[in-house]
Design a protein around this motif. Sequence first.
Motif, mmCIF file in Angstrom:
data_model
loop_
_atom_site.group_PDB
_atom_site.id
_atom_site.type_symbol
_atom_site.label_atom_id
_atom_site.label_comp_id
_atom_site.label_asym_id
_atom_site.label_seq_id
_atom_site.Cartn_x
_atom_site.Cartn_y
_atom_site.Cartn_z
ATOM 1 N N SER A 180 0.830 -1.206 0.000
ATOM 2 C CA SER A 180 0.000 0.000 0.000
ATOM 3 C C SER A 180 0.869 1.264 0.000
ATOM 4 O O SER A 180 0.542 2.257 -0.670
ATOM 5 N N PHE A 181 1.980 1.216 0.718
ATOM 6 C CA PHE A 181 2.879 2.376 0.732
ATOM 7 C C PHE A 181 3.518 2.554 -0.635
ATOM 8 O O PHE A 181 3.635 3.696 -1.139
ATOM 9 N N ASP A 182 3.930 1.449 -1.258
ATOM 10 C CA ASP A 182 4.549 1.545 -2.576
ATOM 11 C C ASP A 182 3.563 2.111 -3.609
ATOM 12 O O ASP A 182 3.945 2.924 -4.465
ATOM 13 N N ARG A 183 2.306 1.679 -3.522
ATOM 14 C CA ARG A 183 1.302 2.218 -4.447
ATOM 15 C C ARG A 183 1.082 3.713 -4.195
ATOM 16 O O ARG A 183 0.908 4.498 -5.137
ATOM 17 N N ALA A 184 1.083 4.087 -2.921
ATOM 18 C CA ALA A 184 0.914 5.502 -2.583
ATOM 19 C C ALA A 184 2.070 6.334 -3.133
ATOM 20 O O ALA A 184 1.861 7.448 -3.641
ATOM 21 N N ARG A 185 3.266 5.799 -3.056
ATOM 22 C CA ARG A 185 4.424 6.524 -3.584
ATOM 23 C C ARG A 185 4.339 6.661 -5.097
ATOM 24 O O ARG A 185 4.686 7.705 -5.664
ATOM 25 N N GLU A 186 3.851 5.612 -5.750
ATOM 26 C CA GLU A 186 3.659 5.694 -7.199
ATOM 27 C C GLU A 186 2.598 6.743 -7.545
ATOM 28 O O GLU A 186 2.749 7.490 -8.526
ATOM 29 N N GLY A 187 1.542 6.773 -6.738
ATOM 30 C CA GLY A 187 0.511 7.788 -6.955
ATOM 31 C C GLY A 187 1.066 9.196 -6.773
ATOM 32 O O GLY A 187 0.710 10.121 -7.520
ATOM 33 N N MET A 188 1.924 9.373 -5.773
ATOM 34 C CA MET A 188 2.560 10.677 -5.565
ATOM 35 C C MET A 188 3.396 11.074 -6.770
ATOM 36 O O MET A 188 3.321 12.221 -7.247
ATOM 37 N N THR A 189 4.183 10.144 -7.260
ATOM 38 C CA THR A 189 5.053 10.428 -8.398
ATOM 39 C C THR A 189 4.246 10.811 -9.635
ATOM 40 O O THR A 189 4.584 11.769 -10.352
ATOM 41 N N GLN A 190 3.153 10.078 -9.869
ATOM 42 C CA GLN A 190 2.327 10.348 -11.035
ATOM 43 C C GLN A 190 1.637 11.707 -10.924
ATOM 44 O O GLN A 190 1.624 12.501 -11.884
ATOM 45 N N ALA A 191 1.069 11.996 -9.759
ATOM 46 C CA ALA A 191 0.382 13.280 -9.568
ATOM 47 C C ALA A 191 1.360 14.438 -9.689
ATOM 48 O O ALA A 191 1.041 15.488 -10.287
ATOM 49 N N HIS A 192 2.557 14.274 -9.145
ATOM 50 C CA HIS A 192 3.575 15.322 -9.230
ATOM 51 C C HIS A 192 3.985 15.559 -10.678
ATOM 52 O O HIS A 192 4.139 16.713 -11.119
ATOM 53 N N ALA A 193 4.161 14.468 -11.445
ATOM 54 C CA ALA A 193 4.572 14.599 -12.839
ATOM 55 C C ALA A 193 3.495 15.309 -13.666
ATOM 56 O O ALA A 193 3.803 16.165 -14.511
ATOM 57 N N GLU A 194 2.235 14.981 -13.425
ATOM 58 C CA GLU A 194 1.141 15.610 -14.176
ATOM 59 C C GLU A 194 1.049 17.113 -13.856
ATOM 60 O O GLU A 194 0.859 17.937 -14.747
ATOM 61 N N PHE A 195 1.179 17.429 -12.576
ATOM 62 C CA PHE A 195 1.132 18.851 -12.217
ATOM 63 C C PHE A 195 2.329 19.591 -12.803
ATOM 64 O O PHE A 195 2.177 20.706 -13.333
ATOM 65 N N LEU A 196 3.500 19.017 -12.715
ATOM 66 C CA LEU A 196 4.713 19.674 -13.206
ATOM 67 C C LEU A 196 4.615 19.938 -14.705
ATOM 68 O O LEU A 196 4.973 21.024 -15.177
ATOM 69 N N GLN A 197 4.117 18.964 -15.451
ATOM 70 C CA GLN A 197 4.000 19.147 -16.899
ATOM 71 C C GLN A 197 3.020 20.256 -17.242
ATOM 72 O O GLN A 197 3.322 21.141 -18.049
ATOM 73 N N ARG A 198 1.846 20.207 -16.632
ATOM 74 C CA ARG A 198 0.830 21.223 -16.956
ATOM 75 C C ARG A 198 1.240 22.610 -16.457
ATOM 76 O O ARG A 198 0.995 23.622 -17.134
ATOM 77 N N ALA A 199 1.867 22.665 -15.290
ATOM 78 C CA ALA A 199 2.327 23.956 -14.772
ATOM 79 C C ALA A 199 3.349 24.578 -15.715
ATOM 80 O O ALA A 199 3.324 25.795 -15.969
#
Length: 211
Positions: A180-199
């Motif tokens: 569950s922690f590993d999935r959460a970390r993957e979710g963090m990475t994905q959300a950060h990448a999407e925000f960074l690209q659009r920003a």
Amino acid sequence: MSHIARWCIVTALDPGEDDAMSDATGTVVASAIAFVAAVIGAVIAGLYAKRGAETGGRKAVEAALAQVHGQAAAEHWQWVRSQRHQSFANLLASYAALDEGLARLAPEVREGARLDEVAGRELQQRTLELQASTSKLALWGPDEANVLAYAVTQEAMAGIRALLRAAHVSSAGLSVDWSSFDRAREGMTQAHAEFLQRAGEIIRDPLQPVN
């Protein structure tokens, strides 16, 4: 005897003098008409000049107001863009600090270390900072950036909750399921990448809308 009566007697006695008088009178009348016409022309010209000046003055004032309004709008647009970009940077910095804390503490917990009070306060403080950055970003928009920023915060909080659960289970001497922690970390990475690209796209867009 009035001038008119005298003129009538003279005219009756001497028709030639009447002709001379008529010529003189005509000259006087013509001169008077010319004078009145000149005065009227000057008055009309003055009125037109005044109206022209007033019209020109109004146009000059309107042009000045339009210029000031346009300049104010441009300055407001630049100011909002500056605030927006700064809010992006603040959120990314807050996320980086929280991500660094998780990346440092998770291996220690995996090795059986406990999360002490200092570590707990650190995670709490960095979570609050990320939430504050997300709230400030919502003031400047655009809406799509707000949605992506909120996703970053939600995924980061999910990662912290997963780490706290794992630390609690580990402190009880039980086997920890880190999936569950590993999935959460993957979710963090994905959300950060999407925000960074659009920003980045928003920042590079010279025509981005500003409310």
